[in-house]
Design a protein around this motif. Structure first.
Motif, PDB file in Angstrom:
ATOM      1  N   CYS A 158       0.818  -1.219   0.000  1.00  0.00           N
ATOM      2  CA  CYS A 158       0.000   0.000   0.000  1.00  0.00           C
ATOM      3  C   CYS A 158       0.852   1.269   0.000  1.00  0.00           C
ATOM      4  O   CYS A 158       1.753   1.435   0.827  1.00  0.00           O
ATOM      5  CB  CYS A 158      -0.897  -0.019   1.237  1.00  0.00           C
ATOM      6  N   TRP A 159       0.528   2.185  -0.933  1.00  0.00           N
ATOM      7  CA  TRP A 159       1.204   3.477  -0.979  1.00  0.00           C
ATOM      8  C   TRP A 159       0.957   4.272   0.300  1.00  0.00           C
ATOM      9  O   TRP A 159       1.823   5.032   0.753  1.00  0.00           O
ATOM     10  CB  TRP A 159       0.705   4.295  -2.166  1.00  0.00           C
ATOM     11  N   HIS A 160      -0.224   4.149   0.877  1.00  0.00           N
ATOM     12  CA  HIS A 160      -0.584   4.988   2.026  1.00  0.00           C
ATOM     13  C   HIS A 160       0.127   4.536   3.295  1.00  0.00           C
ATOM     14  O   HIS A 160       0.487   5.363   4.141  1.00  0.00           O
ATOM     15  CB  HIS A 160      -2.101   4.998   2.193  1.00  0.00           C
ATOM     16  N   LEU A 161       0.344   3.229   3.428  1.00  0.00           N
ATOM     17  CA  LEU A 161       1.190   2.754   4.523  1.00  0.00           C
ATOM     18  C   LEU A 161       2.620   3.249   4.334  1.00  0.00           C
ATOM     19  O   LEU A 161       3.308   3.596   5.293  1.00  0.00           O
ATOM     20  CB  LEU A 161       1.193   1.224   4.573  1.00  0.00           C
ATOM     21  N   LYS A 162       3.038   3.292   3.098  1.00  0.00           N
ATOM     22  CA  LYS A 162       4.427   3.590   2.759  1.00  0.00           C
ATOM     23  C   LYS A 162       4.771   5.068   2.914  1.00  0.00           C
ATOM     24  O   LYS A 162       5.874   5.411   3.352  1.00  0.00           O
ATOM     25  CB  LYS A 162       4.662   3.147   1.316  1.00  0.00           C
ATOM     26  N   ARG A 163       3.826   5.973   2.582  1.00  0.00           N
ATOM     27  CA  ARG A 163       4.183   7.388   2.461  1.00  0.00           C
ATOM     28  C   ARG A 163       3.281   8.349   3.234  1.00  0.00           C
ATOM     29  O   ARG A 163       3.617   9.518   3.364  1.00  0.00           O
ATOM     30  CB  ARG A 163       4.166   7.800   0.983  1.00  0.00           C
ATOM     31  N   ASP A 164       2.124   7.893   3.713  1.00  0.00           N
ATOM     32  CA  ASP A 164       1.150   8.810   4.308  1.00  0.00           C
ATOM     33  C   ASP A 164       1.093   8.681   5.826  1.00  0.00           C
ATOM     34  O   ASP A 164       1.542   7.693   6.404  1.00  0.00           O
ATOM     35  CB  ASP A 164      -0.254   8.539   3.756  1.00  0.00           C
ATOM     36  N   LEU A 165       0.491   9.688   6.445  1.00  0.00           N
ATOM     37  CA  LEU A 165       0.193   9.658   7.875  1.00  0.00           C
ATOM     38  C   LEU A 165      -1.164  10.329   8.053  1.00  0.00           C
ATOM     39  O   LEU A 165      -1.383  11.435   7.544  1.00  0.00           O
ATOM     40  CB  LEU A 165       1.268  10.418   8.662  1.00  0.00           C
ATOM     41  N   HIS A 166      -2.080   9.639   8.745  1.00  0.00           N
ATOM     42  CA  HIS A 166      -3.405  10.223   8.974  1.00  0.00           C
ATOM     43  C   HIS A 166      -3.594  10.495  10.460  1.00  0.00           C
ATOM     44  O   HIS A 166      -3.426   9.601  11.299  1.00  0.00           O
ATOM     45  CB  HIS A 166      -4.520   9.304   8.478  1.00  0.00           C
ATOM     46  N   ILE A 167      -3.975  11.737  10.774  1.00  0.00           N
ATOM     47  CA  ILE A 167      -4.115  12.176  12.163  1.00  0.00           C
ATOM     48  C   ILE A 167      -5.566  12.552  12.426  1.00  0.00           C
ATOM     49  O   ILE A 167      -6.122  13.441  11.771  1.00  0.00           O
ATOM     50  CB  ILE A 167      -3.200  13.379  12.452  1.00  0.00           C
ATOM     51  N   ASN A 168      -6.188  11.871  13.393  1.00  0.00           N
ATOM     52  CA  ASN A 168      -7.567  12.163  13.762  1.00  0.00           C
ATOM     53  C   ASN A 168      -7.669  13.466  14.552  1.00  0.00           C
ATOM     54  O   ASN A 168      -6.667  14.025  15.005  1.00  0.00           O
ATOM     55  CB  ASN A 168      -8.156  11.008  14.569  1.00  0.00           C
ATOM     56  N   ILE A 169      -8.893  13.908  14.766  1.00  0.00           N
ATOM     57  CA  ILE A 169      -9.132  15.210  15.382  1.00  0.00           C
ATOM     58  C   ILE A 169      -8.610  15.287  16.817  1.00  0.00           C
ATOM     59  O   ILE A 169      -8.285  16.369  17.313  1.00  0.00           O
ATOM     60  CB  ILE A 169     -10.642  15.553  15.322  1.00  0.00           C
ATOM     61  N   ASP A 170      -8.478  14.129  17.484  1.00  0.00           N
ATOM     62  CA  ASP A 170      -7.959  14.109  18.856  1.00  0.00           C
ATOM     63  C   ASP A 170      -6.454  13.861  18.913  1.00  0.00           C
ATOM     64  O   ASP A 170      -5.886  13.724  19.998  1.00  0.00           O
ATOM     65  CB  ASP A 170      -8.693  13.056  19.686  1.00  0.00           C
ATOM     66  N   GLY A 171      -5.799  13.795  17.741  1.00  0.00           N
ATOM     67  CA  GLY A 171      -4.351  13.613  17.695  1.00  0.00           C
ATOM     68  C   GLY A 171      -3.905  12.179  17.517  1.00  0.00           C
ATOM     69  O   GLY A 171      -2.704  11.919  17.360  1.00  0.00           O
ATOM     70  N   ASP A 172      -4.846  11.237  17.539  1.00  0.00           N
ATOM     71  CA  ASP A 172      -4.474   9.839  17.311  1.00  0.00           C
ATOM     72  C   ASP A 172      -4.066   9.629  15.852  1.00  0.00           C
ATOM     73  O   ASP A 172      -4.710  10.152  14.935  1.00  0.00           O
ATOM     74  CB  ASP A 172      -5.650   8.913  17.633  1.00  0.00           C
ATOM     75  N   VAL A 173      -3.006   8.848  15.666  1.00  0.00           N
ATOM     76  CA  VAL A 173      -2.593   8.443  14.323  1.00  0.00           C
ATOM     77  C   VAL A 173      -3.155   7.049  14.075  1.00  0.00           C
ATOM     78  O   VAL A 173      -2.907   6.122  14.853  1.00  0.00           O
ATOM     79  CB  VAL A 173      -1.061   8.422  14.186  1.00  0.00           C
ATOM     80  N   VAL A 174      -3.937   6.910  13.005  1.00  0.00           N
ATOM     81  CA  VAL A 174      -4.524   5.612  12.678  1.00  0.00           C
ATOM     82  C   VAL A 174      -3.848   5.050  11.436  1.00  0.00           C
ATOM     83  O   VAL A 174      -3.055   5.728  10.775  1.00  0.00           O
ATOM     84  CB  VAL A 174      -6.051   5.716  12.480  1.00  0.00           C
ATOM     85  N   LEU A 175      -4.175   3.806  11.126  1.00  0.00           N
ATOM     86  CA  LEU A 175      -3.473   3.092  10.065  1.00  0.00           C
ATOM     87  C   LEU A 175      -3.520   3.846   8.740  1.00  0.00           C
ATOM     88  O   LEU A 175      -2.515   3.960   8.038  1.00  0.00           O
ATOM     89  CB  LEU A 175      -4.077   1.695   9.904  1.00  0.00           C
ATOM     90  N   CYS A 176      -4.683   4.375   8.380  1.00  0.00           N
ATOM     91  CA  CYS A 176      -4.806   5.161   7.156  1.00  0.00           C
ATOM     92  C   CYS A 176      -6.094   5.966   7.200  1.00  0.00           C
ATOM     93  O   CYS A 176      -6.902   5.824   8.125  1.00  0.00           O
ATOM     94  CB  CYS A 176      -4.760   4.268   5.914  1.00  0.00           C
ATOM     95  N   PHE A 177      -6.327   6.783   6.182  1.00  0.00           N
ATOM     96  CA  PHE A 177      -7.498   7.660   6.166  1.00  0.00           C
ATOM     97  C   PHE A 177      -8.802   6.877   6.051  1.00  0.00           C
ATOM     98  O   PHE A 177      -9.873   7.394   6.359  1.00  0.00           O
ATOM     99  CB  PHE A 177      -7.394   8.671   5.017  1.00  0.00           C
TER     100      PHE A 177
END
Length: 486
Positions: A416-435
């Motif tokens: 997955c490109w998104h695992l490889k290059r992306d970072l998704h941050i939720n409104i409370d600051g948690d980073v989840v696996l992807c968007f």
């Protein structure tokens, strides 16, 4: 037969001045250039005077594509062929370059390039006889010089020239590898490759094939959920979880500082499910996220809620890019998909196209609901801009109905490109696996309290599984893995 080597060092990063395996990058470049066939002169193109006076240098404060071709012509009038490459490419392969030159001569080519290799291993080779024609094609071309500039100019009239292409045995284009020192992530990849024994195209290709995990680098694309305010009731996007309505400016500032420190450069965006203009501190957030030289923001918006002050920010902030999601031209269909206020959104799009056109995109998500409207939508907006995005529909791993018009997924799955290059941050600051993880079921930690490296260690476990074709239940259902952001 005398040749010239022209080295582009117009743009450079601080990582250019760092050594690779105990040797400076400029020494590597000079050694490479001096080893090229029949090269009697090496010329460096510069904007800043970063080299000693014993180098042949051409300095200009501003460069464009017309300048580049004119410089080629002026500098090569006593030479037969020209080698062109970037100075931040310390792993240029001399033997491969010699083979390219041999084919260039044997097949009477005017322009020779390589295809399928990671960027940074090969030069471009030009017969100087091609330059008068290229000068005509480049006349008036004020576009900024890019790594594809020469080919972009050649292809304006590509059938008029004799081209030769050196094709890699293993086509690695899909991996989008750049073995350059222009960014922190590329410089770190360079070092990983060299430490593993990478010295030329063959050894580097073998390393990448045997150890693809080294390609998971620092995040380059970061999506942030800054608000849960809405300006319309969108019918084809989900709602995200979270206990708060807005992310605070303080948390945005913490995130921006940590991302730049870790990644070096970044492209930010906000989640598309909500409207950024509903955040009361949007102006301040935009300025925080774009304050660093290597940070850009692509803001997706309905086109609603933009005050004159915010429009002024669009006009003046060169690192703020706007994507306007309109989705339909037909008023009834627009109302079905997005709700009311189509005229307001359309007027906003046309207005900002007049003063920020190169940083504005018009977008429609293609799905069964609006498929019949797509052609007239595209033709209408073509009158105003060439920058039109037709986006793939996502069902968010089965959370929404399947409205895809066509299955675009590759025949063979890859990591997955998104695992490889992306970072998704939720409104409370948690980073989840992807968007796609809208419920936050796969939390990797908090960017506010955890280090990004600790978060990335957890994420790499999933990426390593993808390399082995082992997928979690969440990933197995996803068809976003092949889409690429930045």
């Amino acid at each position: 037969m005398k040749n010239v080597a022209i080295v582009n060092l117009i743009e450079y990063s601080p990582y250019f001045f760092k050594e690779i395996d105990g040797k400076s990058q400029i020494d590597r470049i000079v050694n490479y250039a001096e080893s090229l066939p029949n090269v009697e002169k090496i010329i460096f193109l510069l904007k800043d005077d970063i080299l000693d006076d014993n180098f042949n240098k051409i300095l200009k404060t501003e460069w464009n594509q017309e300048d580049l071709i004119s410089l080629f012509a002026e500098s090569s009038n006593v030479f037969s062929h020209l080698f062109y490459f970037y100075g931040d490419s310390p792993l240029l392969d001399i033997e491969l370059s010699k083979n390219m030159y041999r084919d260039h001569i044997n097949y009477y080519a005017e322009y020779t390039f390589a295809d399928g290799y990671p960027y940074g291993l090969t030069p471009e080779i030009l017969d100087v006889e091609i330059l008068p024609a290229l000068k005509i094609l480049a006349k008036g071309d004020s576009d900024k010089i890019s790594r594809s500039s020469v080919f972009d100019i050649v292809k304006k009239d590509i059938n008029s020239f004799e081209l030769e292409t050196t094709i890699a045995e293993d086509d690695l284009r899909l991996l989008r590898i750049s073995l350059t020192s222009d960014t922190k992530r590329n410089f770190n990849l360079l070092n990983r490759v060299v430490r593993m024994g990478g010295r030329d195209a063959k050894s580097i290709t073998n390393i990448i094939k045997k150890s693809p995990e080294i390609l998971m680098v620092e995040p380059s694309y970061v999506t942030i959920d800054i608000t849960h305010g809405e300006s319309q009731q969108n019918s084809f996007l989900p709602k995200r979880g979270g206990a708060t309505q807005f992310m605070s400016v303080e948390n945005i500032s913490i995130i921006a500082d940590k991302i730049i420190e870790y990644s070096g450069d970044v492209t930010y965006s906000f989640v598309p499910e909500y409207e950024a203009t509903t955040h009361p501190d949007l102006m301040e957030i935009i300025r925080i996220l774009t304050k660093e030289p290597n940070a850009n923001l692509f803001l997706e918006t309905t086109g609603l809620g933009w005050t004159n002050e915010l429009k002024k920010e669009i006009k003046e902030n060169e690192k703020l890019n706007i994507i306007i999601t309109l989705d339909a031209l037909d008023p009834e269909l627009y109302r079905e998909l997005r709700g009311d206020r189509q005229a307001e959104a359309t007027a906003f799009a046309k207005e900002i196209l007049t003063f920020a056109g190169s940083r504005v995109w018009i977008q429609a998500t293609r799905m069964k609901t609006n498929e019949k409207d797509m052609e007239q939508f595209y033709r209408y907006w073509q009158q105003y801009t060439k920058q039109i995005i037709v986006q793939k529909y996502s069902d968010y791993n089965g959370k929404l109905p399947d409205l895809k018009v066509a299955d675009l997924s590759p025949l063979k799955r890859f990591p997955c490109w998104h695992l490889k290059r992306d970072l998704h941050i939720n409104i409370d600051g948690d980073v989840v696996l992807c968007f796609n993880d809208i419920d936050g079921d796969y939390s990797l930690g908090s960017i506010l309290s955890d280090s990004i490296e600790d978060i990335m260690i957890k994420k790499r476990e999933y990426y390593t599984d993808h390399i082995k074709c082992v997928y979690s239940d969440f990933c197995r259902k996803c068809d976003e893995y092949y889409t690429f952001n930045f």
